[in-house]
Design a protein around this motif. Sequence first.
Motif, PDB file in Angstrom:
ATOM      1  N   VAL A   1     -23.461   7.572 -33.810  1.00  0.00           N
ATOM      2  CA  VAL A   1     -23.178   8.007 -32.438  1.00  0.00           C
ATOM      3  C   VAL A   1     -24.131   9.122 -32.021  1.00  0.00           C
ATOM      4  O   VAL A   1     -24.741   9.079 -30.942  1.00  0.00           O
ATOM      5  N   GLN A   2     -24.291  10.120 -32.877  1.00  0.00           N
ATOM      6  CA  GLN A   2     -25.134  11.275 -32.555  1.00  0.00           C
ATOM      7  C   GLN A   2     -26.599  10.890 -32.437  1.00  0.00           C
ATOM      8  O   GLN A   2     -27.315  11.406 -31.564  1.00  0.00           O
ATOM      9  N   PHE A   3     -27.053   9.966 -33.268  1.00  0.00           N
ATOM     10  CA  PHE A   3     -28.442   9.509 -33.205  1.00  0.00           C
ATOM     11  C   PHE A   3     -28.708   8.780 -31.892  1.00  0.00           C
ATOM     12  O   PHE A   3     -29.742   8.972 -31.245  1.00  0.00           O
ATOM     13  N   LEU A   4     -27.738   7.950 -31.473  1.00  0.00           N
ATOM     14  CA  LEU A   4     -27.892   7.212 -30.226  1.00  0.00           C
ATOM     15  C   LEU A   4     -27.846   8.154 -29.023  1.00  0.00           C
ATOM     16  O   LEU A   4     -28.603   7.983 -28.060  1.00  0.00           O
ATOM     17  N   VAL A   5     -26.989   9.162 -29.070  1.00  0.00           N
ATOM     18  CA  VAL A   5     -26.935  10.167 -27.996  1.00  0.00           C
ATOM     19  C   VAL A   5     -28.301  10.831 -27.822  1.00  0.00           C
ATOM     20  O   VAL A   5     -28.809  10.987 -26.705  1.00  0.00           O
ATOM     21  N   THR A   6     -28.897  11.209 -28.940  1.00  0.00           N
ATOM     22  CA  THR A   6     -30.213  11.864 -28.905  1.00  0.00           C
ATOM     23  C   THR A   6     -31.282  10.925 -28.354  1.00  0.00           C
ATOM     24  O   THR A   6     -32.124  11.323 -27.535  1.00  0.00           O
ATOM     25  N   THR A   7     -31.259   9.671 -28.796  1.00  0.00           N
ATOM     26  CA  THR A   7     -32.238   8.678 -28.340  1.00  0.00           C
ATOM     27  C   THR A   7     -32.175   8.503 -26.827  1.00  0.00           C
ATOM     28  O   THR A   7     -33.198   8.541 -26.136  1.00  0.00           O
ATOM     29  N   ILE A   8     -30.975   8.313 -26.300  1.00  0.00           N
ATOM     30  CA  ILE A   8     -30.813   8.099 -24.859  1.00  0.00           C
ATOM     31  C   ILE A   8     -31.179   9.359 -24.081  1.00  0.00           C
ATOM     32  O   ILE A   8     -31.819   9.296 -23.020  1.00  0.00           O
ATOM     33  N   HIS A   9     -30.807  10.503 -24.605  1.00  0.00           N
ATOM     34  CA  HIS A   9     -31.122  11.772 -23.942  1.00  0.00           C
ATOM     35  C   HIS A   9     -32.636  11.963 -23.818  1.00  0.00           C
ATOM     36  O   HIS A   9     -33.127  12.518 -22.831  1.00  0.00           O
ATOM     37  N   ASN A  10     -33.383  11.503 -24.804  1.00  0.00           N
ATOM     38  CA  ASN A  10     -34.835  11.707 -24.837  1.00  0.00           C
ATOM     39  C   ASN A  10     -35.599  10.721 -23.954  1.00  0.00           C
ATOM     40  O   ASN A  10     -36.814  10.884 -23.769  1.00  0.00           O
ATOM     41  N   VAL A  11     -34.932   9.700 -23.436  1.00  0.00           N
ATOM     42  CA  VAL A  11     -35.597   8.769 -22.531  1.00  0.00           C
ATOM     43  C   VAL A  11     -35.570   9.388 -21.134  1.00  0.00           C
ATOM     44  O   VAL A  11     -34.583   9.309 -20.416  1.00  0.00           O
ATOM     45  N   LYS A  12     -36.657  10.024 -20.756  1.00  0.00           N
ATOM     46  CA  LYS A  12     -36.687  10.837 -19.531  1.00  0.00           C
ATOM     47  C   LYS A  12     -36.517  10.023 -18.257  1.00  0.00           C
ATOM     48  O   LYS A  12     -35.983  10.491 -17.270  1.00  0.00           O
ATOM     49  N   ASP A  13     -36.980   8.785 -18.267  1.00  0.00           N
ATOM     50  CA  ASP A  13     -36.976   7.992 -17.043  1.00  0.00           C
ATOM     51  C   ASP A  13     -35.993   6.822 -17.132  1.00  0.00           C
ATOM     52  O   ASP A  13     -36.137   5.822 -16.442  1.00  0.00           O
ATOM     53  N   ALA A  14     -34.968   6.977 -17.973  1.00  0.00           N
ATOM     54  CA  ALA A  14     -33.997   5.893 -18.143  1.00  0.00           C
ATOM     55  C   ALA A  14     -33.138   5.733 -16.897  1.00  0.00           C
ATOM     56  O   ALA A  14     -32.847   6.714 -16.205  1.00  0.00           O
ATOM     57  N   PRO A  15     -32.731   4.489 -16.580  1.00  0.00           N
ATOM     58  CA  PRO A  15     -31.828   4.282 -15.433  1.00  0.00           C
ATOM     59  C   PRO A  15     -30.518   5.048 -15.631  1.00  0.00           C
ATOM     60  O   PRO A  15     -30.104   5.320 -16.760  1.00  0.00           O
ATOM     61  N   THR A  16     -29.859   5.357 -14.533  1.00  0.00           N
ATOM     62  CA  THR A  16     -28.604   6.110 -14.596  1.00  0.00           C
ATOM     63  C   THR A  16     -27.560   5.382 -15.424  1.00  0.00           C
ATOM     64  O   THR A  16     -26.771   6.007 -16.156  1.00  0.00           O
ATOM     65  N   THR A  17     -27.538   4.058 -15.330  1.00  0.00           N
ATOM     66  CA  THR A  17     -26.548   3.287 -16.094  1.00  0.00           C
ATOM     67  C   THR A  17     -26.709   3.491 -17.591  1.00  0.00           C
ATOM     68  O   THR A  17     -25.736   3.466 -18.339  1.00  0.00           O
ATOM     69  N   VAL A  18     -27.956   3.679 -18.036  1.00  0.00           N
ATOM     70  CA  VAL A  18     -28.208   3.935 -19.456  1.00  0.00           C
ATOM     71  C   VAL A  18     -27.826   5.365 -19.806  1.00  0.00           C
ATOM     72  O   VAL A  18     -27.178   5.626 -20.831  1.00  0.00           O
ATOM     73  N   LYS A  19     -28.209   6.302 -18.963  1.00  0.00           N
ATOM     74  CA  LYS A  19     -27.889   7.716 -19.203  1.00  0.00           C
ATOM     75  C   LYS A  19     -26.378   7.937 -19.286  1.00  0.00           C
ATOM     76  O   LYS A  19     -25.899   8.753 -20.073  1.00  0.00           O
ATOM     77  N   ASN A  20     -25.616   7.218 -18.461  1.00  0.00           N
ATOM     78  CA  ASN A  20     -24.174   7.419 -18.399  1.00  0.00           C
ATOM     79  C   ASN A  20     -23.454   7.016 -19.688  1.00  0.00           C
ATOM     80  O   ASN A  20     -22.298   7.400 -19.911  1.00  0.00           O
ATOM     81  N   ILE A  21     -24.118   6.248 -20.517  1.00  0.00           N
ATOM     82  CA  ILE A  21     -23.512   5.839 -21.785  1.00  0.00           C
ATOM     83  C   ILE A  21     -23.192   7.053 -22.653  1.00  0.00           C
ATOM     84  O   ILE A  21     -22.228   7.046 -23.428  1.00  0.00           O
ATOM     85  N   ASN A  22     -23.990   8.107 -22.512  1.00  0.00           N
ATOM     86  CA  ASN A  22     -23.764   9.294 -23.334  1.00  0.00           C
ATOM     87  C   ASN A  22     -22.400   9.934 -23.080  1.00  0.00           C
ATOM     88  O   ASN A  22     -21.846  10.597 -23.961  1.00  0.00           O
ATOM     89  N   VAL A  23     -21.848   9.741 -21.896  1.00  0.00           N
ATOM     90  CA  VAL A  23     -20.504  10.260 -21.605  1.00  0.00           C
ATOM     91  C   VAL A  23     -19.489   9.572 -22.522  1.00  0.00           C
ATOM     92  O   VAL A  23     -18.622  10.222 -23.128  1.00  0.00           O
TER      93      VAL A  23
END
Length: 305
Positions: free
Chosen positions: A22-44
């Motif tokens: 879980v923590q590794f995936l949170v970091t991966t998604i957080h580091n994608v600066k130009d990711a769509p909002t739908t992808v960013k929202n997964i971290n919630v």
Amino acid sequence: MAEFVGTTASIVGITTAALQSVQFLVTTIHNVKDAPTTVKNINVDLRAVELVLQELKDVPQDGSSQIIRGNLVQFAIENCDSACKAFQSQVDYWMKYSKEDKLFWISRWKVGLFGQERIRTFQGQLNNCKSTLMVALSAATLLATTSQTDLVKEQRDTILEAYEVDWKQDLLQAQKETAEIERNLQLVTVRKSTSTDQDSEITHQELIQALKQQQASNFHFREMCEEALSTTVYERTRQKIKGVKATNDSSALAGFINTSRDDIKMDQDISDVTADNWSFAAAGVIKNMDFKDMHRRQPGHSKDG
């Protein structure tokens, strides 16, 4: 004792592994600066699951309830770990055309093709995992609270009944989700991308696999709700009644029927007890009842139906 220690170590081990995923995936998604909002929202959703996993990991295992050490909790944690690793691979796949941690338009297009459904499916898996573990933790806490000797029966029953209401609602919601997942799986299975691109077909197959995993996680959530309900009802009534099905024109009775106050002090553990065709089922302590009135016999039907 050795089995208890082994089970405890297993739960702690798989919980730690799932937390890391879980923590590794949170970091991966957080580091994608130009990711769509739908992808960013997964971290919630991931953060919510992380909190529940951490709570489970911190539970003193030597005194934990059997419901926490059970197979359903283990399955839920393992499914969460597997789902996070699979989605990690999906994000890596979406990123393969990127530069400097920014998604190219082609990756955005692929997210839109099957990605929206893939994201919703992954979020469904996370929610089922979180809900399963929350029910297990709540049930363990509840049983510890209601076992206190200084708690009067009226207080104890009121607390147990409140949780039973909540878990019945959770079970109804899980059953609705079951039907929705089955519909989605049927639609996606027969639907194919109009593109001949190999990557699109791979994404399509991965979505089908993810839906099957969501189906499994939903099943475990339903089972956990049923187990928690069964456990709390038994704590309140000293009756564990499971199944008791009646079909066609049959009827079913289970528990204490026409009994006295002294009778209901007895513990009962009634299992599946089914009735079929023109028969009916009765199990438990039943007094002063004419079963002939309950059973409409058909020509050629035996008394034992």
